[in-house]
Design an enzyme around this catalytic site. Structure first.
Site, PDB file in Angstrom:
ATOM      1  N   SER A 159       0.826  -1.191   0.000  1.00  0.00           N
ATOM      2  CA  SER A 159       0.000   0.000   0.000  1.00  0.00           C
ATOM      3  C   SER A 159       0.876   1.262   0.000  1.00  0.00           C
ATOM      4  O   SER A 159       1.745   1.400  -0.864  1.00  0.00           O
ATOM      5  CB  SER A 159      -0.956  -0.049   1.198  1.00  0.00           C
ATOM      6  N   ASP A 193      -8.552  -4.890  -6.156  1.00  0.00           N
ATOM      7  CA  ASP A 193      -8.002  -4.016  -5.117  1.00  0.00           C
ATOM      8  C   ASP A 193      -8.172  -2.560  -5.567  1.00  0.00           C
ATOM      9  O   ASP A 193      -7.714  -2.174  -6.640  1.00  0.00           O
ATOM     10  CB  ASP A 193      -6.516  -4.363  -4.944  1.00  0.00           C
ATOM     11  N   HIS A 204      -7.549  -5.783  -1.277  1.00  0.00           N
ATOM     12  CA  HIS A 204      -6.309  -5.125  -0.833  1.00  0.00           C
ATOM     13  C   HIS A 204      -5.703  -5.863   0.354  1.00  0.00           C
ATOM     14  O   HIS A 204      -4.529  -5.677   0.670  1.00  0.00           O
ATOM     15  CB  HIS A 204      -6.625  -3.679  -0.441  1.00  0.00           C
TER      16      HIS A 204
END
Length: 299
Positions: free
Chosen positions: A175, A229, A286
């Site tokens: 991320s 995601d 994610h």
């Protein structure tokens, strides 16, 4: 579609696992995914996951460990941190630089979002010039995060590479951590180091000009995305942001083990295939990179 509310839990979680590091050769920056490369991706993801664990960013010099057992491969490598850092930095950029004697690695790992400062960084969409290349601009928040960590990280890399010249330097992160890892790799390469970069579910980091520049650098860029995601779709292309190429897209739903055959590889810094082809996204995608991301990593 992505909403800010749907993203809030991401920064409170961390990643899951598996692999070992082969020597791979790329053609035009693209490496085919076989079981050896998949093993490398698993190991790098565990190093990214470990950056979420408090024991790995507030106790320099100890073994890299995960409280919930989610980085077993890292623990088996007997990797120890040279430096660890966290919230005393303005952007709360957090992570560690570790020495992995088993796989002969120097690992620079950055944590994803886990604080208010991190979320301010994520949403700081302004583009600013960067000395990485001529005429290049970069996401202001991600670049400032790297600048906040830069002096400590580069000093550690310099020391470790001098004492372990045969060790490979890698950057990794999930991320927000993946975005910072991408910029860290680019800057370290400009300083003369050979660096491979691994990111998992990273957002877009820069203008197309800088993305093309980083793509062309030697060392290897492995931008890994999963299913639908939402995070790799921000900031939007319409604001002038692009991704480093290629994309290693995991074409497999949540909760299923990832095989080498599940990868699709897409080139181009403005690539609307793979992860970007989804119109409906799911934050749970994610939280699944080779395994479930466990909140206990942050405890």
């Amino acid at each position: 579609m992505l909403s800010l509310l749907s993203l809030v839990p991401i920064g409170l979680l961390c990643v899951g696992l598996g692999g070992a590091v082969p020597t791979v050769k790329s053609t035009r920056g693209v490496v085919s995914v076989d079981n050896m490369v998949l093993a490398t991706f698993n190991l790098m993801e565990q190093y990214a996951s470990a950056a979420y664990c408090k024991s790995n960013y507030n106790s320099p010099g100890d073994q890299i460990r995960c409280n919930d057992g989610t980085c077993a491969l890292v623990q088996a490598s007997n990797a120890t941190s040279a430096i660890e850092y966290n919230s005393n930095l303005p952007t709360d950029v957090t992570g560690y630089v570790a020495l992995d004697p088993s796989n002969k690695l120097i690992v620079v790992s950055f944590r994803g979002s886990a604080s208010i400062q991190n979320w301010i960084t994520n949403l700081d969409f302004g583009a600013v010039p960067t000395p990485l290349c001529t005429g290049c601009t970069v996401h202001r928040g991600f670049w400032q995060s790297w600048l906040d960590a830069r002096s400590a990280v580069t000093a550690a890399v310099k020391q470790l590479s001098a004492s372990h010249p045969t060790h490979k330097i890698v950057t990794t992160g999930h991320s927000l951590g993946g975005a910072i890892a991408t910029l860290a790799a680019a800057d370290l390469r400009n300083a003369g180091y050979q660096v491979a970069s691994y990111s998992f579910g990273a957002p877009r980091v820069s203008s197309a000009t800088l993305a093309e520049y980083i793509t062309a650098q030697p060392g290897g860029n492995y931008r890994i995305t999963h299913w639908n995601d939402p995070v790799p779709n921000i900031p939007p292309v319409l604001l002038g942001f692009a991704h480093v190429s290629p994309e290693y897209y995991i074409n497999r739903p949540n909760g299923l083990a990832v095989r080498a055959s599940d990868f699709r590889i897409y080139e181009g810094v403005v690539n609307l295939r793979g992860n970007a082809a989804w119109l409906v996204t799911d934050v749970l995608a994610h939280l699944w990179y080779f395994g479930a991301i466990s909140i206990t990593c942050a405890l």
